[in-house]
Design an enzyme around this catalytic site. Structure first.
Site, PDB file in Angstrom:
ATOM      1  N   ASN A   9      52.904  45.090  32.161  1.00 53.34           N
ATOM      2  CA  ASN A   9      53.640  46.121  32.885  1.00 53.34           C
ATOM      3  C   ASN A   9      52.761  47.372  32.847  1.00 53.34           C
ATOM      4  O   ASN A   9      52.704  48.069  31.838  1.00 53.34           O
ATOM      5  CB  ASN A   9      54.982  46.328  32.160  1.00 53.34           C
ATOM      6  N   LYS A  16      51.910  48.033  29.097  1.00 54.41           N
ATOM      7  CA  LYS A  16      52.825  47.417  28.138  1.00 54.41           C
ATOM      8  C   LYS A  16      52.629  45.911  28.228  1.00 54.41           C
ATOM      9  O   LYS A  16      52.515  45.375  29.339  1.00 54.41           O
ATOM     10  CB  LYS A  16      54.272  47.743  28.480  1.00 54.41           C
ATOM     11  N   ARG A  94      54.924  42.998  36.155  1.00 57.70           N
ATOM     12  CA  ARG A  94      55.868  43.863  36.853  1.00 57.70           C
ATOM     13  C   ARG A  94      55.110  44.469  38.042  1.00 57.70           C
ATOM     14  O   ARG A  94      54.053  45.084  37.847  1.00 57.70           O
ATOM     15  CB  ARG A  94      56.338  44.977  35.925  1.00 57.70           C
ATOM     16  N   GLY A 211      64.513  57.192  31.794  1.00 55.97           N
ATOM     17  CA  GLY A 211      63.276  57.123  30.991  1.00 55.97           C
ATOM     18  C   GLY A 211      62.310  58.163  31.509  1.00 55.97           C
ATOM     19  O   GLY A 211      62.706  59.292  31.786  1.00 55.97           O
ATOM     20  N   ASN A 212      61.030  57.796  31.657  1.00 53.71           N
ATOM     21  CA  ASN A 212      60.106  58.704  32.358  1.00 53.71           C
ATOM     22  C   ASN A 212      60.430  58.722  33.839  1.00 53.71           C
ATOM     23  O   ASN A 212      60.424  59.752  34.478  1.00 53.71           O
ATOM     24  CB  ASN A 212      58.662  58.259  32.136  1.00 53.71           C
ATOM     25  N   GLY A 213      60.679  57.509  34.378  1.00 52.49           N
ATOM     26  CA  GLY A 213      61.270  57.388  35.711  1.00 52.49           C
ATOM     27  C   GLY A 213      62.763  57.222  35.513  1.00 52.49           C
ATOM     28  O   GLY A 213      63.190  56.638  34.512  1.00 52.49           O
ATOM     29  N   ILE A 330      65.500  57.727  27.369  1.00 52.42           N
ATOM     30  CA  ILE A 330      66.465  58.821  27.195  1.00 52.42           C
ATOM     31  C   ILE A 330      67.878  58.241  27.040  1.00 52.42           C
ATOM     32  O   ILE A 330      68.636  58.643  26.148  1.00 52.42           O
ATOM     33  CB  ILE A 330      66.407  59.785  28.401  1.00 52.42           C
ATOM     34  N   GLY A 331      68.216  57.296  27.885  1.00 53.74           N
ATOM     35  CA  GLY A 331      69.564  56.707  27.843  1.00 53.74           C
ATOM     36  C   GLY A 331      69.868  56.050  26.513  1.00 53.74           C
ATOM     37  O   GLY A 331      70.989  56.128  26.002  1.00 53.74           O
ATOM     38  N   ASN A 333      68.297  56.776  23.577  1.00 54.81           N
ATOM     39  CA  ASN A 333      68.015  57.585  22.377  1.00 54.81           C
ATOM     40  C   ASN A 333      68.589  58.987  22.348  1.00 54.81           C
ATOM     41  O   ASN A 333      68.659  59.582  21.270  1.00 54.81           O
ATOM     42  CB  ASN A 333      66.493  57.694  22.185  1.00 54.81           C
TER      43      ASN A 333
HETATM   44  P1  ADP Z   1      58.980  54.645  30.544  1.00 58.00           P
HETATM   45  O1  ADP Z   1      59.694  54.970  31.827  1.00 58.00           O
HETATM   46  O2  ADP Z   1      57.564  55.141  30.487  1.00 58.00           O
HETATM   47  O3  ADP Z   1      59.174  53.228  30.056  1.00 58.00           O
HETATM   48  P2  ADP Z   1      60.803  55.338  28.409  1.00 58.00           P
HETATM   49  O4  ADP Z   1      61.911  54.466  28.909  1.00 58.00           O
HETATM   50  O5  ADP Z   1      60.135  54.962  27.138  1.00 58.00           O
HETATM   51  O6  ADP Z   1      59.708  55.605  29.493  1.00 58.00           O
HETATM   52  O7  ADP Z   1      61.426  56.820  28.257  1.00 58.00           O
HETATM   53  C1  ADP Z   1      60.645  57.894  27.859  1.00 58.00           C
HETATM   54  C2  ADP Z   1      61.564  59.101  27.716  1.00 58.00           C
HETATM   55  O8  ADP Z   1      62.511  58.826  26.670  1.00 58.00           O
HETATM   56  C3  ADP Z   1      60.827  60.376  27.343  1.00 58.00           C
HETATM   57  O9  ADP Z   1      61.339  61.478  28.083  1.00 58.00           O
HETATM   58  C4  ADP Z   1      61.189  60.533  25.876  1.00 58.00           C
HETATM   59  O10 ADP Z   1      61.191  61.870  25.450  1.00 58.00           O
HETATM   60  C5  ADP Z   1      62.607  59.994  25.865  1.00 58.00           C
HETATM   61  N1  ADP Z   1      63.023  59.703  24.501  1.00 58.00           N
HETATM   62  C6  ADP Z   1      62.594  58.718  23.687  1.00 58.00           C
HETATM   63  N2  ADP Z   1      63.174  58.841  22.461  1.00 58.00           N
HETATM   64  C7  ADP Z   1      63.973  59.943  22.523  1.00 58.00           C
HETATM   65  C8  ADP Z   1      64.852  60.606  21.593  1.00 58.00           C
HETATM   66  N3  ADP Z   1      65.012  60.169  20.352  1.00 58.00           N
HETATM   67  N4  ADP Z   1      65.529  61.687  22.019  1.00 58.00           N
HETATM   68  C9  ADP Z   1      65.381  62.150  23.276  1.00 58.00           C
HETATM   69  N5  ADP Z   1      64.583  61.573  24.197  1.00 58.00           N
HETATM   70  C10 ADP Z   1      63.889  60.490  23.821  1.00 58.00           C
END
Ligand code: ADP
Length: 394
Positions: A9, A16, A94, A211-213, A330-331, A333
């Site tokens: 990915n 990844k 992906r 997430g990032n997206g 984000i969702g 964590n």
């Molecule tokens: P990607 O889209 O690259 O797979 P992720 O799903 O890993 O990204 O999401 C990354 C986002 O999740 C970042 O904005 C990061 O700050 C946020 N994030 C990860 N852990 C936490 C946390 N404990 N609290 C707040 N935001 C978090």
């Protein structure tokens, strides 16, 4: 079937990877990991099935000059060494955009690659890297079969009306429609919903992939009925670096009155906007939560407000709401972001249990909530691995 499946990915600065046992559909990945920061300060992380972390840099001295094309063959060599007697049977990728043509996992051929190449302008941040990974594997071992699994595919079940822009009909006919993305993540969540919601899983569920997206998908009977990303992965929610929904007049203004080129606007909207642009501090939600700068709080507030408005706006497409699922970085964590979004949705009868939310329980809604609210980790790699198993079984 014995042997291994590798999933790749590739994002703009990351790869990844996960290795799965081809013959054990429910087994967790044998190795998972990520090379991050490609082009800046690359880092390597990998875990085996017992969760043990491998040494920091088994690829030896990663440097900022390394590209995806340099790193992937070295990663493949390292993975093959790790797996010893387990032959690699298939690589599943992906691929962000399948356009109108590719709605199922698809075996890679030169013709398929040419068609996917033509879609690169629609996903400039992702598609070229997805395809570079396919080429790198083919150059490394041309005989390994490869398949592409598309982020757009899950949204094929949307009604036509949800896919149309209010543009002249001919443009829609030539493919300028809302495709939707993050489909592998939504497919995974859809697959596990019954474990958590029982028969309600077949009802009206909105999944928030943050997430990032970032995007949301409104599902009915676990099928996509509407989603927030559109023709490209730029539309919809506020993202780490992407603007999300924007008045198209802003783009005209930037080009006509501020003299920006198309390339300037692309960089602005894909890389300099979103949380990073509004805060001026970071694209990373966790960093913003730790910051005391008012600009950081404003960026979070905008993210939350857009998320709540957008979630509410999806409800008519599924005729009501039985459950909301938060997933991705984000969702999964950020309890504060989940709480802030849900607090703007109380009028729906949606109420959180603050303690369950703070703990990050699977179910975070209060017992009296009319809408169930869940936190479920996504697993795009498992979806790709299962698609590979299905191909190997043919
Ligand atoms: P990607 O889209 O690259 O797979 P992720 O799903 O890993 O990204 O999401 C990354 C986002 O999740 C970042 O904005 C990061 O700050 C946020 N994030 C990860 N852990 C936490 C946390 N404990 N609290 C707040 N935001 C978090």
């Amino acid at each position: 079937m014995t042997g291994d499946i590798l999933t790749l990915n590739c994002g703009s600065s990351s790869v990844k990877f996960a290795v799965f046992d081809a013959g054990a559909p429910d087994a967790p990945a044998q190795i998972t990991g990520k090379i991050a920061g490609i082009g800046r300060a690359p880092t390597f992380q990998a875990r085996d099935a017992n969760g043990q972390l491998h040494t920091p840099d088994p690829l030896n001295a990663l440097t900022p000059t390394h590209t995806h094309e340099d790193l992937i063959p070295r990663l493949l060599e390292w993975l093959v060494q790790q797996r010893g007697a387990h032959p690699l049977r298939m690589v599943g990728h992906r691929v962000v955009h399948g356009g109108k043509t590719y709605t199922e996992p698809t075996r890679i051929t030169p013709n398929v690659m040419a068609n996917l190449d033509a879609l690169c302008p629609l996903a400039p941040l992702h598609q070229p890297h997805n395809l570079a990974a396919i080429r790198a594997v083919a150059a490394w071992q041309p005989d390994i079969p490869q398949i592409a699994c598309f982020d757009t595919a899950f949204h094929q079940t949307q009604d036509r009306i949800q896919t149309l822009f209010a543009l002249p009909r001919a443009l829609g006919d030539e493919g300028i429609v809302r495709y939707g993305f993050h489909g592998l993540s939504y497919a995974y969540i859809a697959s596990i919903l019954p474990q958590h919601l029982g028969t309600r899983a077949e009802g009206r569920v909105i999944v928030a992939h943050l997430g990032n997206g970032d995007s949301m998908c409104a599902m009915q009977s676990r099928k996509s009925k509407a989603t927030t990303m559109g023709f490209t992965a730029l539309d919809g929610l506020v993202m780490g670096r992407r603007s999300g929904t924007l008045d198209p007049g802003v783009i005209l203004y930037l080009m006509q009155s501020k003299g920006m080129s198309a390339a300037d606007v692309e960089t602005l909207l894909y890389r300099k906007s979103g949380l990073l642009g509004v805060s001026g501090i970071s694209n990373n939600m966790h960093d913003l939560e730790l910051s005391h700068a008012p600009e950081a709080q404003e960026a979070i507030d905008l993210f939350v407000s857009r998320a709540a408005r957008t979630l509410a706006g999806l409800i008519p497409a599924i005729g009501g709401l039985d459950a909301v699922v938060f997933t991705a970085g984000i969702g999964e964590n950020s309890a504060p972001v989940r709480a802030a979004i849900c607090s703007q949705l109380n009028w729906l009868g949606l109420h959180l249990d603050p303690d369950a939310n703070a703990r990050g329980d699977v179910k975070i809604s209060a017992p009296n909530s009319a809408v169930d609210v869940l936190v479920l980790p996504t697993d795009e790699e498992a979806v790709i691995a299962n698609a590979c198993r299905a191909q190997l079984a043919i």
